[in-house]
Design a protein around this motif. Structure first.
Motif: not given
Length: 166
Positions: A8, A12, A117
Motif C-alpha cells: 500500500g 495506509s 489509491d
C-alpha cells in the motif's frame, strides 16, 4: 514456507496490519518472520556500534548477538525479496510477511487509504485481499477478498482460512 506481501502507499496501515497478522499467527502457533522494504533510501544505521565499525572497515556481513537475539547487517548491491527470503529459509518458518516490495510476485494484501489509491490495484499482481476504509467504493473482482479495514475480526478470520491454512 508461505510468503504474504502487505502493500500500500505511505500511511495506509501496512505496519499496523503486518503486526496484526504476525501477532495472530503467533497466537495460533505459527512461526512467522517479517521483512520490510524501506522505500525511502537506506535504512537507519546505528553508528558508533561495533558492528557498524566492522562494516565501515569492509565487512560484507556484520552480526551482533546477545540475550537470544541476533541482528545481521549485510551489504549487497541489490536485495530482491527472493534473495532476502533465501536467508529466511534457513530458519524453517511457516510464514514470512513482507511489507512492501510492490513489484514482487508473491500473494498480496493491498491496503487502501481511499479511492485515490485504486490505481494501485492495477499496478500489482497476485492480489488475494484488499483492505479498504469504510467510505471507499470499490469494484469487486472475482477471486479477491474485500474487507473493510475496521472489521478486524473478519480480517483475522480471512487471514486464518485463506493464508495460514491455504
Amino acid at each position: 514456507m508461505k510468503v504474504l506481501q502487505v502493500v500500500g502507499y505511505k500511511n495506509s496501515g501496512k505496519t499496523t496490519m503486518t503486526s496484526l497478522f504476525i501477532e495472530y499467527a503467533n497466537e495460533l502457533g505459527y512461526m512467522v518472520g517479517s521483512c520490510k522494504r524501506h522505500a525511502h533510501g537506506a535504512p537507519d544505521v546505528v553508528q558508533q556500534t561495533d558492528s557498524y565499525k566492522h562494516q565501515a572497515a569492509g565487512a560484507i556481513i556484520a552480526g551482533v548477538e546477545g540475550g537470544g537475539m541476533l541482528n545481521l547487517s549485510i551489504k549487497g548491491t541489490v536485495w530482491s525479496l527472493k534473495k532476502i527470503l533465501s536467508y529466511y529459509e534457513l530458519l524453517q518458518l511457516d510464514l514470512i510477511i513482507a511489507e512492501g516490495f510492490k513489484t514482487e510476485s508473491y500473494q498480496k494484501v493491498v491496503l487502501l487509504r481511499g479511492e485515490q489509491d485504486l490505481p494501485l490495484l492495477e499496478q500489482v499482481e497476485n492480489v488475494i485481499g484488499v483492505l479498504y476504509p469504510k467510505n471507499c467504493e470499490i469494484d469487486h473482482k472475482a477471486g479477491i477478498t474485500y474487507i473493510e479495514k475496521e472489521n478486524v475480526d473478519e480480517i483475522k478470520q480471512w487471514f486464518k482460512e485463506s493464508v495460514l491454512r491455504a
